[in-house]
Design an enzyme around this catalytic site. Structure first.
Site, PDB file in Angstrom:
ATOM      1  N   ASP A  52       0.830  -1.213   0.000  1.00 32.15           N
ATOM      2  CA  ASP A  52       0.000   0.000   0.000  1.00 32.15           C
ATOM      3  C   ASP A  52       0.862   1.261   0.000  1.00 32.15           C
ATOM      4  O   ASP A  52       0.349   2.370  -0.061  1.00 32.15           O
ATOM      5  CB  ASP A  52      -1.022  -0.017   1.143  1.00 32.15           C
ATOM      6  CG  ASP A  52      -0.381  -0.046   2.521  1.00 32.15           C
ATOM      7  OD1 ASP A  52       0.859  -0.107   2.613  1.00 32.15           O
ATOM      8  OD2 ASP A  52      -1.140  -0.010   3.515  1.00 32.15           O
ATOM      9  N   LYS A 128      -1.111  -9.243   2.859  1.00 31.36           N
ATOM     10  CA  LYS A 128      -0.327  -8.780   4.010  1.00 31.36           C
ATOM     11  C   LYS A 128      -1.166  -7.763   4.759  1.00 31.36           C
ATOM     12  O   LYS A 128      -1.880  -6.967   4.127  1.00 31.36           O
ATOM     13  CB  LYS A 128       0.994  -8.148   3.570  1.00 31.36           C
ATOM     14  CG  LYS A 128       1.781  -7.554   4.740  1.00 31.36           C
ATOM     15  CD  LYS A 128       3.208  -7.208   4.361  1.00 31.36           C
ATOM     16  CE  LYS A 128       3.391  -5.862   3.695  1.00 31.36           C
ATOM     17  NZ  LYS A 128       2.883  -4.706   4.480  1.00 31.36           N
ATOM     18  N   GLU A 130      -1.235  -5.226   8.612  1.00 30.33           N
ATOM     19  CA  GLU A 130      -0.381  -4.652   9.661  1.00 30.33           C
ATOM     20  C   GLU A 130      -0.979  -4.858  11.050  1.00 30.33           C
ATOM     21  O   GLU A 130      -2.191  -4.803  11.227  1.00 30.33           O
ATOM     22  CB  GLU A 130      -0.208  -3.150   9.410  1.00 30.33           C
ATOM     23  CG  GLU A 130       0.533  -2.825   8.143  1.00 30.33           C
ATOM     24  CD  GLU A 130       0.735  -1.321   7.925  1.00 30.33           C
ATOM     25  OE1 GLU A 130       0.461  -0.522   8.846  1.00 30.33           O
ATOM     26  OE2 GLU A 130       1.159  -0.965   6.809  1.00 30.33           O
ATOM     27  N   GLU A 197       9.631  -4.069  10.456  1.00 30.11           N
ATOM     28  CA  GLU A 197      10.097  -2.806   9.862  1.00 30.11           C
ATOM     29  C   GLU A 197      10.664  -1.854  10.917  1.00 30.11           C
ATOM     30  O   GLU A 197      10.015  -1.568  11.934  1.00 30.11           O
ATOM     31  CB  GLU A 197       8.930  -2.134   9.108  1.00 30.11           C
ATOM     32  CG  GLU A 197       9.319  -0.808   8.460  1.00 30.11           C
ATOM     33  CD  GLU A 197       8.350  -0.306   7.407  1.00 30.11           C
ATOM     34  OE1 GLU A 197       7.371  -1.011   7.095  1.00 30.11           O
ATOM     35  OE2 GLU A 197       8.593   0.807   6.896  1.00 30.11           O
TER      36      GLU A 197
HETATM   37  O1  KIV Z   1       3.583  -1.090   1.509  1.00 26.62           O
HETATM   38  C1  KIV Z   1       4.746  -1.516   1.434  1.00 26.62           C
HETATM   39  O2  KIV Z   1       5.470  -1.284   0.463  1.00 26.62           O
HETATM   40  C2  KIV Z   1       5.252  -2.308   2.554  1.00 26.62           C
HETATM   41  C3  KIV Z   1       6.722  -2.618   2.600  1.00 26.62           C
HETATM   42  C4  KIV Z   1       7.483  -1.435   3.046  1.00 26.62           C
HETATM   43  C5  KIV Z   1       6.988  -3.774   3.486  1.00 26.62           C
HETATM   44  O3  KIV Z   1       4.503  -2.664   3.410  1.00 26.62           O
END
Ligand code: KIV
Length: 288
Positions: A52, A128, A130, A197
């Site tokens: 994102d 993915k 968070e 991160e």
């Molecule tokens: O959105 C993204 O590009 C990410 C990476 C920094 C892991 O989550």
């Protein structure tokens, strides 16, 4: 040459754990359209993340928060086309898509439906998301039990920018213990891999040894099982790169200079092509 057992067709989420067990580094690069998808696939990324971060890198937003699920689906389909164009069936990387802000936080049914749309409507094979709050862990568990592979993401989590900023996380013992608990809880919830991160290297090293699932770092030192980077940062295309992601080349500057040369050449050609109309020597009133 990799063992065929480690390079399925295409790479599956569970193959990343096999790479960790075999001590093979995992490279994850972001992409946002067919062009960037083709470039990172051709470079040999194990996994391509439609992150994102594209909200900021490509759509010009100030944070990742405004990007919508429909936009993420649109970009993922484009990346998928770019990857397929350059990769034979033997080399297809794993395609992962970020679930955007508020697509999974409000209601568990909506969260599973959002993740399901990624798998139904795009070539991505995993999502993915968070955080590791109790509600997030419950939602991840439901997704995994529904057949949706999930990659976790803790440490600096850009969707929480208004609460945590872009600061380094895990800088004191209490927050390090919290991050460790979160990492183990995400593994227990069924995540196939975890992005860590902007945290201290020692914390990443500890987690890599404690966890069976692959730890993919960004700004988390070099001891992780793999690394992920925003491709536009690596190529020096974004106006400013984060301190933990220095550019490999000054892509923006190189592109601007090359285009400036081309524009100047159009305005003041030095060697007219044979048979071409003579260049008008009158000054261009709009010449800048
Ligand atoms: O959105 C993204 O590009 C990410 C990476 C920094 C892991 O989550």
């Amino acid at each position: 040459m990799q063992s065929p057992a480690l390079r399925h067709v295409p790479l599956r989420p569970s193959d990343l754990a096999k790479r960790k067990q075999a001590g093979l580094a995992i490279s994850v690069l972001t992409a946002w359209d067919a062009l960037s998808g083709a470039v990172v696939a051709e470079a040999g990324a194990d996994a391509v993340l439609v992150g994102d971060s594209l909200a900021m890198v490509v759509l010009g937003h100030a944070t990742t928060l405004p990007v919508t699920l429909d936009e993420m689906l649109h970009h993922t389909r484009a990346v998928g086309r770019g990857v397929t164009a350059v990769c034979g069936p033997e080399q297809q990387p794993l395609l992962i898509t970020d679930l955007p802000f508020l697509s999974y936080q409000c209601n568990p049914d909506e969260a599973v439906a959002a993740a399901g749309r990624v798998l139904k409507e795009t070539p991505a094979a995993a999502v993915k998301l968070e955080g590791a709050e109790p509600e997030t862990l419950a939602v991840i568990n439901r997704m995994v039990r529904s057949g949706i592979p999930v990659m976790g993401h803790i440490g600096l989590t850009p969707q929480s920018v208004h609460r945590l900023g872009y600061r380094r996380q895990g800088t004191d013992p209490a927050s390090q213990e919290r991050l460790c608990r979160q990492a183990h809880a995400l593994a227990d919830a069924g995540c196939f891999a975890l992005v860590l991160e902007h945290v201290p290297d020692a914390l990443a090293d500890r987690l890599r040894r404690e966890l069976e699932l692959p730890l993919i770092g960004i700004g988390a030192g070099t001891s992780c099982d793999g690394q992920v980077r925003v491709t536009a940062d690596l190529l020096g295309l974004t106006p400013q790169q984060p301190p933990f992601s220095p550019p490999l080349l000054q892509g923006r500057q190189l592109a601007v200079q090359a285009l400036q040369r081309w524009i100047a050449e159009q305005r003041h050609p030095t060697t007219p092509a044979a048979g071409a109309a003579p260049h008008c020597s009158a000054p261009d009133p709009l010449d800048r």
